[in-house]
Scaffold this motif. Structure first.
Motif, PDB file in Angstrom:
ATOM      1  N   MET A   1     -27.686 -35.860  18.121  1.00  0.00           N
ATOM      2  CA  MET A   1     -28.637 -34.768  17.909  1.00  0.00           C
ATOM      3  C   MET A   1     -28.242 -33.568  18.762  1.00  0.00           C
ATOM      4  O   MET A   1     -27.823 -33.723  19.912  1.00  0.00           O
ATOM      5  CB  MET A   1     -30.062 -35.209  18.274  1.00  0.00           C
ATOM      6  N   THR A   2     -28.370 -32.370  18.211  1.00  0.00           N
ATOM      7  CA  THR A   2     -28.094 -31.141  18.935  1.00  0.00           C
ATOM      8  C   THR A   2     -29.268 -30.191  18.752  1.00  0.00           C
ATOM      9  O   THR A   2     -29.776 -30.032  17.640  1.00  0.00           O
ATOM     10  CB  THR A   2     -26.803 -30.467  18.422  1.00  0.00           C
ATOM     11  N   VAL A   3     -29.701 -29.587  19.844  1.00  0.00           N
ATOM     12  CA  VAL A   3     -30.793 -28.617  19.802  1.00  0.00           C
ATOM     13  C   VAL A   3     -30.245 -27.256  20.183  1.00  0.00           C
ATOM     14  O   VAL A   3     -29.597 -27.104  21.216  1.00  0.00           O
ATOM     15  CB  VAL A   3     -31.936 -29.014  20.761  1.00  0.00           C
ATOM     16  N   ILE A   4     -30.485 -26.262  19.319  1.00  0.00           N
ATOM     17  CA  ILE A   4     -30.020 -24.892  19.559  1.00  0.00           C
ATOM     18  C   ILE A   4     -31.245 -23.991  19.628  1.00  0.00           C
ATOM     19  O   ILE A   4     -32.025 -23.906  18.673  1.00  0.00           O
ATOM     20  CB  ILE A   4     -29.077 -24.411  18.443  1.00  0.00           C
ATOM     21  N   CYS A   5     -31.424 -23.328  20.772  1.00  0.00           N
ATOM     22  CA  CYS A   5     -32.566 -22.440  20.964  1.00  0.00           C
ATOM     23  C   CYS A   5     -32.081 -21.020  21.213  1.00  0.00           C
ATOM     24  O   CYS A   5     -31.156 -20.802  22.005  1.00  0.00           O
ATOM     25  CB  CYS A   5     -33.414 -22.895  22.159  1.00  0.00           C
ATOM     26  N   TYR A   6     -32.705 -20.065  20.518  1.00  0.00           N
ATOM     27  CA  TYR A   6     -32.398 -18.660  20.737  1.00  0.00           C
ATOM     28  C   TYR A   6     -33.668 -17.858  20.500  1.00  0.00           C
ATOM     29  O   TYR A   6     -34.233 -17.902  19.404  1.00  0.00           O
ATOM     30  CB  TYR A   6     -31.293 -18.184  19.793  1.00  0.00           C
ATOM     31  N   ALA A   7     -34.127 -17.154  21.543  1.00  0.00           N
ATOM     32  CA  ALA A   7     -35.369 -16.386  21.461  1.00  0.00           C
ATOM     33  C   ALA A   7     -36.503 -17.325  21.036  1.00  0.00           C
ATOM     34  O   ALA A   7     -36.729 -18.336  21.694  1.00  0.00           O
ATOM     35  CB  ALA A   7     -35.214 -15.200  20.524  1.00  0.00           C
ATOM     36  N   ASP A   8     -37.190 -17.014  19.938  1.00  0.00           N
ATOM     37  CA  ASP A   8     -38.300 -17.857  19.491  1.00  0.00           C
ATOM     38  C   ASP A   8     -37.907 -18.765  18.335  1.00  0.00           C
ATOM     39  O   ASP A   8     -38.764 -19.334  17.662  1.00  0.00           O
ATOM     40  CB  ASP A   8     -39.491 -16.992  19.078  1.00  0.00           C
ATOM     41  N   ASP A   9     -36.595 -18.924  18.098  1.00  0.00           N
ATOM     42  CA  ASP A   9     -36.113 -19.816  17.041  1.00  0.00           C
ATOM     43  C   ASP A   9     -35.476 -21.059  17.661  1.00  0.00           C
ATOM     44  O   ASP A   9     -34.713 -20.964  18.622  1.00  0.00           O
ATOM     45  CB  ASP A   9     -35.070 -19.108  16.156  1.00  0.00           C
ATOM     46  N   THR A  10     -35.783 -22.204  17.092  1.00  0.00           N
ATOM     47  CA  THR A  10     -35.213 -23.474  17.569  1.00  0.00           C
ATOM     48  C   THR A  10     -34.673 -24.247  16.376  1.00  0.00           C
ATOM     49  O   THR A  10     -35.360 -24.406  15.362  1.00  0.00           O
ATOM     50  CB  THR A  10     -36.271 -24.322  18.292  1.00  0.00           C
ATOM     51  N   MET A  11     -33.441 -24.719  16.493  1.00  0.00           N
ATOM     52  CA  MET A  11     -32.836 -25.527  15.437  1.00  0.00           C
ATOM     53  C   MET A  11     -32.500 -26.912  15.987  1.00  0.00           C
ATOM     54  O   MET A  11     -31.912 -27.031  17.059  1.00  0.00           O
ATOM     55  CB  MET A  11     -31.563 -24.858  14.904  1.00  0.00           C
ATOM     56  N   VAL A  12     -32.874 -27.925  15.232  1.00  0.00           N
ATOM     57  CA  VAL A  12     -32.546 -29.306  15.580  1.00  0.00           C
ATOM     58  C   VAL A  12     -31.565 -29.822  14.527  1.00  0.00           C
ATOM     59  O   VAL A  12     -31.888 -29.870  13.332  1.00  0.00           O
ATOM     60  CB  VAL A  12     -33.806 -30.187  15.617  1.00  0.00           C
ATOM     61  N   ALA A  13     -30.369 -30.187  14.950  1.00  0.00           N
ATOM     62  CA  ALA A  13     -29.323 -30.649  14.026  1.00  0.00           C
ATOM     63  C   ALA A  13     -29.144 -32.157  14.196  1.00  0.00           C
ATOM     64  O   ALA A  13     -28.907 -32.650  15.305  1.00  0.00           O
ATOM     65  CB  ALA A  13     -28.010 -29.917  14.304  1.00  0.00           C
ATOM     66  N   ILE A  14     -29.271 -32.892  13.097  1.00  0.00           N
ATOM     67  CA  ILE A  14     -29.117 -34.349  13.075  1.00  0.00           C
ATOM     68  C   ILE A  14     -28.032 -34.695  12.068  1.00  0.00           C
ATOM     69  O   ILE A  14     -27.954 -34.091  10.996  1.00  0.00           O
ATOM     70  CB  ILE A  14     -30.432 -35.045  12.653  1.00  0.00           C
ATOM     71  N   TRP A  15     -27.192 -35.647  12.403  1.00  0.00           N
ATOM     72  CA  TRP A  15     -26.192 -36.091  11.445  1.00  0.00           C
ATOM     73  C   TRP A  15     -26.226 -37.609  11.305  1.00  0.00           C
ATOM     74  O   TRP A  15     -26.584 -38.336  12.229  1.00  0.00           O
ATOM     75  CB  TRP A  15     -24.790 -35.629  11.842  1.00  0.00           C
ATOM     76  N   GLY A  16     -25.882 -38.091  10.127  1.00  0.00           N
ATOM     77  CA  GLY A  16     -25.886 -39.520   9.848  1.00  0.00           C
ATOM     78  C   GLY A  16     -25.180 -39.806   8.541  1.00  0.00           C
ATOM     79  O   GLY A  16     -24.828 -38.899   7.785  1.00  0.00           O
ATOM     80  N   GLU A  17     -24.989 -41.089   8.240  1.00  0.00           N
ATOM     81  CA  GLU A  17     -24.261 -41.500   7.048  1.00  0.00           C
ATOM     82  C   GLU A  17     -25.172 -41.655   5.829  1.00  0.00           C
ATOM     83  O   GLU A  17     -24.733 -41.447   4.705  1.00  0.00           O
ATOM     84  CB  GLU A  17     -23.528 -42.817   7.314  1.00  0.00           C
ATOM     85  N   LYS A  18     -26.427 -42.049   6.058  1.00  0.00           N
ATOM     86  CA  LYS A  18     -27.357 -42.247   4.957  1.00  0.00           C
ATOM     87  C   LYS A  18     -28.509 -41.258   5.060  1.00  0.00           C
ATOM     88  O   LYS A  18     -28.987 -40.956   6.154  1.00  0.00           O
ATOM     89  CB  LYS A  18     -27.906 -43.674   4.965  1.00  0.00           C
TER      90      LYS A  18
END
Length: 325
Positions: A1-18
């Motif tokens: 899991m990777t969390v990217i925060c910039y100003a008031d925006d937050t992105m959570v990136a998840i990767w998987g096979e299924k």
């Protein structure tokens, strides 16, 4: 899991096979993020949350796929917007340019209303206005530059042209930056260090203006005859070098140029070589074309004028008429 925060925006990136397990992990991660934000005394706008799934080429998530976030179901979308960039599963940014184009057109059209051909800002100011549309078009360029296709380039160029020209149905299209018509290219003049290219000077240079020949071509005159001297074909060159009505202005221009050759090629060479020649040509164009335009408006206003010659009741035309002495 990777969390990217910039100003008031937050992105959570998840990767998987299924897909199923990946969506469950994404739901847990998003809930944890919402809880953390609320512990800081802040609120999360769940209505603005977006979910997208990136997969192999040609793969699409099942219809109706969604994840729960903060007690609400958030549907998986075909594209999402993050920091002003619209991302899609194929990373071709086609949707980004599709959404960006109308915004640039709106901004460019608004700026076009500030750039009348007669009067208005100087050439430097017009160039600054053009840069606004260019900056909007190039926003996020380091992200999508490698994905440019012919279709994307076309979508970028089309709205940028609006700031240079104001399109109206069944009307002549005028360039708002160079104050020329859209069929004209003035690249050879780009490097000059002096002189402002006025609207009336551009008319004489291009032949697209208040000349019988051009007005007849676009259906505004029943014939190309010169109303000043009766010459069968009133072209820009005729006005510049032949029409008896402008003999006095022509003598002053020839003296300033130091040459009796008043062909356009010769005049342009003189103008680009001397600021004095440029000013003389500008004075000739302003004096002659303003009088030709006034006479044309008088002919349009006559009760017996043909339908093709009657003046158009545009907002700018009315404003200009009110400013006339």
């Amino acid at each position: 899991m990777t969390v990217i925060c910039y100003a008031d925006d937050t992105m959570v990136a998840i990767w998987g096979e299924k897909l199923e397990s990946t969506l469950r992990t994404a739901a847990v991660a998003a809930d944890l993020m919402v809880t953390r934000v609320r512990l800081l005394g802040l609120r999360v706008a769940l209505s603005k949350c977006e979910v997208i799934v990136f997969g192999k080429r040609g793969w699409k998530p099942p219809e109706g796929a969604s994840i729960p976030i903060g007690g609400e179901r958030v549907q998986v979308k075909p594209y999402i917007k993050y920091l002003g960039i619209t991302m899609d599963p194929r990373w071709d940014f086609r949707e980004h340019f599709k959404q960006l184009a109308p915004r640039i057109v709106g901004a460019a059209s608004a700026m076009g209303r500030l750039l009348p051909n007669v009067g208005g800002p100087s050439a430097r100011c017009r160039k600054l206005y053009a840069g606004v549309a260019r900056s909007m078009a190039l926003y996020g360029a380091p992200i999508w530059a490698d994905k440019l296709s012919r279709a994307n380039v076309a979508q970028l160029r089309r709205p940028q042209r609006v700031v240079a020209q104001l399109r109206r149905p069944q009307r002549v299209v005028a360039n708002r930056i160079a104050r020329a018509y859209v069929t004209v290219s003035l690249e050879d003049w780009m490097d000059r260090k002096y002189g402002q290219l006025t609207y009336r000077m551009t008319q004489v240079m291009t032949g697209h203006g208040c000349f019988g020949h051009y007005l007849h071509t676009i259906g505004r005159e029943p014939s190309p005859v010169c109303h000043e001297c009766g010459e069968p074909d009133d072209t820009a060159q005729h006005t510049l070098a032949e029409c008896e009505r402008w003999a006095t202005e022509r003598v002053a221009l020839a003296v300033a140029l130091g040459d009796r050759d008043l062909t356009l090629h010769c005049i342009v060479s003189k103008m680009l070589g001397s600021e004095r020649c440029w000013d003389a040509m500008s004075c000739f164009c302003e004096t002659v074309m303003s009088q030709k335009e006034t006479a044309e408006r008088e002919r349009e206003a006559r009760a017996e004028a043909l339908p093709c010659r009657r003046g158009r009741r545009g907002r700018r035309r009315a404003q200009y008429a009110r400013r006339l002495p």
